[in-house]
Design an enzyme around this catalytic site. Sequence first.
Site, short mmCIF file in Angstrom:
data_model
loop_
_atom_site.label_atom_id
_atom_site.label_comp_id
_atom_site.label_asym_id
_atom_site.label_seq_id
_atom_site.Cartn_x
_atom_site.Cartn_y
_atom_site.Cartn_z
N ALA A 54 0.78 -1.51 0.25
CA ALA A 54 0.48 -0.06 0.46
C ALA A 54 0.85 1.25 0.08
O ALA A 54 2.02 1.44 0.49
CB ALA A 54 -0.78 -0.14 1.55
N CYS A 55 -0.08 2.43 -0.92
CA CYS A 55 1.21 3.65 -1.14
C CYS A 55 -0.28 4.23 -0.69
O CYS A 55 -1.21 4.23 -0.84
CB CYS A 55 1.87 3.97 -1.72
SG CYS A 55 1.91 3.61 -3.73
N ALA A 56 0.25 5.63 -1.13
CA ALA A 56 -0.87 6.48 -0.96
C ALA A 56 -1.88 6.52 -2.24
O ALA A 56 -2.92 6.52 -1.89
CB ALA A 56 -0.15 8.52 -1.47
#
Length: 103
Positions: free
Chosen positions: A8-10
Amino acid sequence: MTKSILLACAGGYSTSMLVEKMKKAAKEQGLEVMIEATAESNIAAFENIVDVILLGPQMGHMESEIAGRYDIPVSTIDMMDYGMMNGDKVLSTALKLIEKGKN
């Protein structure tokens, strides 16, 4: 049994490149894994189907908050491994966290 890994990232975009490297590494090692990338805002959709959540380095400051929401291992991807898109290393880290989480 297939292991499930969520990155997960922004926005889920930069981790999607790393997912492809990790899938390639898993295939070369003959491992059955499901690896997905998503935006931070969509992590909850994967809550009951993944064994570990790895966060992009830009989200490291949220690790303890996210870990508090889920009953699975959560860790931030090493910045160097992320920058180098080192699929082998990140895959290894994820698998170790899964095994550690089962103890």
